[in-house]
Motif scaffolding. Structure first.
Motif, PDB file in Angstrom:
ATOM      1  N   ALA A   1      -6.284  -1.558  -5.878  1.00  0.00           N
ATOM      2  CA  ALA A   1      -7.273  -1.137  -4.888  1.00  0.00           C
ATOM      3  C   ALA A   1      -6.959   0.292  -4.483  1.00  0.00           C
ATOM      4  CB  ALA A   1      -7.246  -2.048  -3.663  1.00  0.00           C
ATOM      5  N   THR A   2      -7.964   1.154  -4.511  1.00  0.00           N
ATOM      6  CA  THR A   2      -7.766   2.521  -4.046  1.00  0.00           C
ATOM      7  C   THR A   2      -8.038   2.545  -2.553  1.00  0.00           C
ATOM      8  OG1 THR A   2     -10.051   3.169  -4.505  1.00  0.00           O
ATOM      9  CG2 THR A   2      -8.462   3.435  -6.268  1.00  0.00           C
ATOM     10  N   GLU A   3      -7.086   3.071  -1.808  1.00  0.00           N
ATOM     11  CA  GLU A   3      -7.181   3.105  -0.352  1.00  0.00           C
ATOM     12  C   GLU A   3      -7.649   4.485   0.115  1.00  0.00           C
ATOM     13  OE1 GLU A   3      -6.650   0.835   1.895  1.00  0.00           O
ATOM     14  OE2 GLU A   3      -5.638  -0.788   0.803  1.00  0.00           O
TER      15      GLU A   3
ATOM     16  N   ALA B   1     -12.772   0.002  -0.873  1.00  0.00           N
ATOM     17  CA  ALA B   1     -11.729   0.038  -1.896  1.00  0.00           C
ATOM     18  C   ALA B   1     -12.382  -0.143  -3.261  1.00  0.00           C
ATOM     19  CB  ALA B   1     -10.707  -1.064  -1.647  1.00  0.00           C
TER      20      ALA B   1
ATOM     21  N   ASP C   1     -16.739   2.109   8.792  1.00  0.00           N
ATOM     22  CA  ASP C   1     -16.052   1.358   7.739  1.00  0.00           C
ATOM     23  C   ASP C   1     -16.446   1.817   6.341  1.00  0.00           C
ATOM     24  OD1 ASP C   1     -18.625   0.447   7.600  1.00  0.00           O
ATOM     25  OD2 ASP C   1     -18.147  -1.679   7.807  1.00  0.00           O
TER      26      ASP C   1
ATOM     27  N   TYR D   1     -17.542   7.993   1.500  1.00  0.00           N
ATOM     28  CA  TYR D   1     -16.164   8.246   1.921  1.00  0.00           C
ATOM     29  C   TYR D   1     -15.818   9.699   1.636  1.00  0.00           C
ATOM     30  CZ  TYR D   1     -14.851   7.361  -3.011  1.00  0.00           C
ATOM     31  OH  TYR D   1     -14.756   7.384  -4.371  1.00  0.00           O
TER      32      TYR D   1
ATOM     33  N   THR E   1       0.702   5.635   0.220  1.00  0.00           N
ATOM     34  CA  THR E   1      -0.044   6.868   0.481  1.00  0.00           C
ATOM     35  C   THR E   1       0.368   7.938  -0.526  1.00  0.00           C
ATOM     36  OG1 THR E   1      -0.257   6.434   2.842  1.00  0.00           O
ATOM     37  CG2 THR E   1      -0.445   8.723   2.147  1.00  0.00           C
TER      38      THR E   1
ATOM     39  N   SER F   1       0.849  -1.196   0.000  1.00  0.00           N
ATOM     40  CA  SER F   1       0.000   0.000   0.000  1.00  0.00           C
ATOM     41  C   SER F   1       0.881   1.242   0.000  1.00  0.00           C
ATOM     42  CB  SER F   1      -0.921   0.013   1.223  1.00  0.00           C
ATOM     43  OG  SER F   1      -1.804  -1.078   1.198  1.00  0.00           O
TER      44      SER F   1
ATOM     45  N   LYS G   1      -0.285   2.713   4.380  1.00  0.00           N
ATOM     46  CA  LYS G   1      -1.666   3.122   4.168  1.00  0.00           C
ATOM     47  C   LYS G   1      -1.887   4.548   4.658  1.00  0.00           C
ATOM     48  CE  LYS G   1      -3.857  -1.404   4.140  1.00  0.00           C
ATOM     49  NZ  LYS G   1      -5.006  -2.213   4.618  1.00  0.00           N
TER      50      LYS G   1
ATOM     51  N   THR H   1      -3.138   0.437  -3.502  1.00  0.00           N
ATOM     52  CA  THR H   1      -2.547  -0.862  -3.190  1.00  0.00           C
ATOM     53  C   THR H   1      -2.461  -1.672  -4.476  1.00  0.00           C
ATOM     54  OG1 THR H   1      -3.396  -0.901  -0.921  1.00  0.00           O
ATOM     55  CG2 THR H   1      -2.789  -3.003  -1.891  1.00  0.00           C
TER      56      THR H   1
ATOM     57  N   ASN I   1      -5.721   9.546   0.792  1.00  0.00           N
ATOM     58  CA  ASN I   1      -5.939   8.577  -0.269  1.00  0.00           C
ATOM     59  C   ASN I   1      -4.648   7.833  -0.574  1.00  0.00           C
ATOM     60  OD1 ASN I   1      -8.793   9.082  -1.759  1.00  0.00           O
ATOM     61  ND2 ASN I   1      -7.996  10.993  -0.930  1.00  0.00           N
TER      62      ASN I   1
END
Length: 293
Positions: free
Chosen positions: A111-113, A119, A223, A240, A82, A80, A178, A103, A100
């Motif tokens: 995967a967008t964190e 994600a 979450d 989000y 940042t 991951s 992350k 990963t 944001n």
């Protein structure tokens, strides 16, 4: 470079010739088309072999991944990152991407964190001689970063990328790990969670619209899950934050009127009892007032 191309191969002439043929497709590059041929196997070693064609083309193949790609691939896979810095035409726009990250998964999945929330799967790929990193994201704030980036620097815990096309120039720096929420985001989360919200007022293009919207209640989970329910049903959506928690992304998959609140909303005002969200696009203007119940 991670791209899969469908075709077929066969050994002929008592295994002295290797035939390569692609499935019909107009998107192949010149290099790939040149590989489609009847090749005479001139050298055959345990981990490599040499092919020669009638047009004097010569192809040397060795087992395994490109040597200069191995270290780069292994350094990013299943890690991951940042997003620490982004600039567009020299302007620092990093704040828009605070909280944001990305990963890089197996099979070129991306995967967008976000420090909170779901994600969104996209794709990543190493291009060229592994001096380019392609990032493709289909939705959300990170969609703006969907580019074929040139890798200008890669360290153990940092990757620096650049992009240039016409009048557009961009730079991006990512650090391993992350993303973490800022104080502003922690305050937003504290104001949203553990409460039930209802639509006190909904305005679209200057007109107040109710049309059953007031029948719904909302709960923002930590979450990123958004619970939406009325007297008859419960709908699971998502939320989000974006732009360092100055905006709120809402997505509800439903066929009902509630989907009118989907979008990327600017947080105009927020306290423990009321939220005002503004959505402005060409020919569309909407305002939501959410109140605690």
């Amino acid at each position: 470079d991670g791209e899969e191309i469908a075709g077929s191969w066969a050994l002929t002439d008592q295994c002295q010739t290797l035939v390569i043929k692609w499935t019909e497709n107009d998107s192949y590059s010149d290099l790939q088309l040149q590989m489609e041929d009847h090749w005479v196997i001139s050298e055959d070693e345990q981990d490599s072999f040499v092919l020669e064609a009638d047009n004097a083309n010569r192809l040397e193949l060795s087992q395994g991944r490109f040597q200069d790609c191995t270290e780069l691939h292994d350094s990013v896979i299943n890690t991951s990152w940042t997003i620490e810095y982004v600039s567009i035409n020299g302007d620092d726009v990093s704040e828009s991407f605070t909280g944001n990250g990305l990963t890089f998964l197996e099979n070129n999945q991306l995967a967008t964190e976000v420090f909170i929330g779901p994600a969104v799967l996209g794709e990543w790929m190493l291009l060229g001689g592994c001096d380019q990193l392609s990032i493709q994201v289909g939705a959300g704030q990170l969609k703006e970063l969907s580019k074929d980036w040139t890798i200008t620097e890669i360290l153990n815990n940092q990757i620096t990328l650049a992009f240039e096309e016409g009048a557009l120039t961009m730079q991006m720096r990512m650090v391993k790990g992350k993303p973490q929420p800022t104080q502003k985001c922690l305050e937003l989360l504290d104001q949203l969670k553990d409460k039930k919200w209802a639509i006190g007022k909904f305005t679209e293009n200057g007109s107040v619209v109710y049309s059953k919207l007031q029948d719904y209640q909302f709960q923002f989970a930590e979450d990123g899950e958004l619970l939406v329910y009325d007297d008859q049903q419960e709908i699971i959506g998502s939320w989000y934050p974006a732009m360092n928690c100055k905006r709120l992304m809402i997505q509800i998959d439903s066929e009902g009127v509630i989907t009118r609140i989907n979008g990327n909303w600017k947080i105009e005002m927020i306290n423990n009892e009321k939220i005002i969200l503004v959505y402005e696009k060409p020919a569309t203007s909407k305002i939501i007032e959410l109140i605690t119940t």
